[in-house]
Design a protein around this motif. Sequence first.
Motif, mmCIF file in Angstrom:
data_model
loop_
_atom_site.group_PDB
_atom_site.id
_atom_site.type_symbol
_atom_site.label_atom_id
_atom_site.label_comp_id
_atom_site.label_asym_id
_atom_site.label_seq_id
_atom_site.Cartn_x
_atom_site.Cartn_y
_atom_site.Cartn_z
ATOM 1 N N ASP A 1 0.843 -1.189 0.000
ATOM 2 C CA ASP A 1 0.000 0.000 0.000
ATOM 3 C C ASP A 1 0.887 1.252 0.000
ATOM 4 O OD1 ASP A 1 -2.722 1.299 0.667
ATOM 5 O OD2 ASP A 1 -1.369 2.043 2.237
ATOM 6 N N PRO A 2 0.591 2.260 -0.820
ATOM 7 C CA PRO A 2 1.419 3.471 -0.873
ATOM 8 C C PRO A 2 1.608 4.162 0.475
ATOM 9 C CG PRO A 2 -0.149 3.477 -2.678
ATOM 10 C CD PRO A 2 -0.508 2.313 -1.785
ATOM 11 N N GLU A 3 0.565 4.213 1.290
ATOM 12 C CA GLU A 3 0.691 4.864 2.597
ATOM 13 C C GLU A 3 1.642 4.086 3.501
ATOM 14 O OE1 GLU A 3 -3.272 5.306 4.084
ATOM 15 O OE2 GLU A 3 -3.791 6.801 2.565
ATOM 16 N N GLU A 4 1.543 2.769 3.478
ATOM 17 C CA GLU A 4 2.449 1.939 4.279
ATOM 18 C C GLU A 4 3.881 2.082 3.771
ATOM 19 O OE1 GLU A 4 3.734 -0.532 7.282
ATOM 20 O OE2 GLU A 4 1.762 0.379 7.033
ATOM 21 N N ALA A 5 4.054 2.142 2.465
ATOM 22 C CA ALA A 5 5.387 2.326 1.887
ATOM 23 C C ALA A 5 5.995 3.642 2.354
ATOM 24 C CB ALA A 5 5.313 2.277 0.365
ATOM 25 N N GLU A 6 5.218 4.715 2.316
ATOM 26 C CA GLU A 6 5.718 6.026 2.738
ATOM 27 C C GLU A 6 6.088 6.028 4.225
ATOM 28 O OE1 GLU A 6 6.613 8.501 0.911
ATOM 29 O OE2 GLU A 6 5.795 7.792 -0.980
ATOM 30 N N ARG A 7 5.274 5.385 5.050
ATOM 31 C CA ARG A 7 5.592 5.302 6.489
ATOM 32 C C ARG A 7 6.890 4.533 6.706
ATOM 33 N NH1 ARG A 7 -0.054 4.600 7.082
ATOM 34 N NH2 ARG A 7 0.167 2.335 7.177
ATOM 35 N N THR A 8 7.055 3.440 5.994
ATOM 36 C CA THR A 8 8.258 2.629 6.132
ATOM 37 C C THR A 8 9.494 3.409 5.681
ATOM 38 O OG1 THR A 8 6.981 0.609 5.793
ATOM 39 C CG2 THR A 8 9.364 0.460 5.446
ATOM 40 N N LEU A 9 9.381 4.086 4.541
ATOM 41 C CA LEU A 9 10.518 4.866 4.043
ATOM 42 C C LEU A 9 10.857 6.014 4.997
ATOM 43 C CD1 LEU A 9 9.600 4.882 0.256
ATOM 44 C CD2 LEU A 9 11.461 3.608 1.371
ATOM 45 N N ALA A 10 9.850 6.621 5.606
ATOM 46 C CA ALA A 10 10.098 7.690 6.582
ATOM 47 C C ALA A 10 10.836 7.142 7.801
ATOM 48 C CB ALA A 10 8.789 8.342 6.998
ATOM 49 N N LEU A 11 10.466 5.938 8.229
ATOM 50 C CA LEU A 11 11.178 5.314 9.359
ATOM 51 C C LEU A 11 12.625 5.011 9.009
ATOM 52 C CD1 LEU A 11 8.463 2.898 10.777
ATOM 53 C CD2 LEU A 11 9.476 4.874 11.929
ATOM 54 N N PHE A 12 12.863 4.519 7.791
ATOM 55 C CA PHE A 12 14.239 4.266 7.358
ATOM 56 C C PHE A 12 15.049 5.562 7.364
ATOM 57 C CE2 PHE A 12 13.059 0.302 4.672
ATOM 58 C CZ PHE A 12 13.238 -0.516 5.772
ATOM 59 N N ALA A 13 14.451 6.649 6.873
ATOM 60 C CA ALA A 13 15.138 7.942 6.851
ATOM 61 C C ALA A 13 15.442 8.422 8.262
ATOM 62 C CB ALA A 13 14.289 8.973 6.100
ATOM 63 N N GLU A 14 14.495 8.210 9.168
ATOM 64 C CA GLU A 14 14.702 8.594 10.564
ATOM 65 C C GLU A 14 15.846 7.793 11.191
ATOM 66 O OE1 GLU A 14 12.121 8.348 14.653
ATOM 67 O OE2 GLU A 14 11.041 8.827 12.806
ATOM 68 N N LEU A 15 15.883 6.509 10.920
ATOM 69 C CA LEU A 15 16.962 5.667 11.433
ATOM 70 C C LEU A 15 18.307 6.097 10.878
ATOM 71 C CD1 LEU A 15 15.310 2.132 11.283
ATOM 72 C CD2 LEU A 15 16.010 3.370 13.338
ATOM 73 N N ALA A 16 18.363 6.397 9.576
ATOM 74 C CA ALA A 16 19.604 6.834 8.966
ATOM 75 C C ALA A 16 20.075 8.152 9.571
ATOM 76 C CB ALA A 16 19.420 6.982 7.453
#
Length: 76
Positions: free
Chosen positions: A55-70
């Motif tokens: 789902d696009p919304e789930e993808a965006e949330r996941t990518l935001a978490l990856f960016a936060e971790l980085a």
Amino acid sequence: MCLAIPARVVELLPGQQAVVDLSGVRKQVSIALVDDAQLGDYVIVHVGYAIGKIDPEEAERTLALFAELASAQGDA
């Protein structure tokens, strides 16, 4: 541990291949396992293969978490 990441399909290629975009990085992957992948879809990519749609919304949330971790790793 295996890691699969969401990426957006930006180009469909012959031979069940596609170009995906992950935060500006583009990579050619196989979409043979995701028969209905279309332009703009988010797919989960693992070692060069799209293994499912997300789902696009789930993808965006996941990518935001990856960016936060980085970002947090850069602060350490």
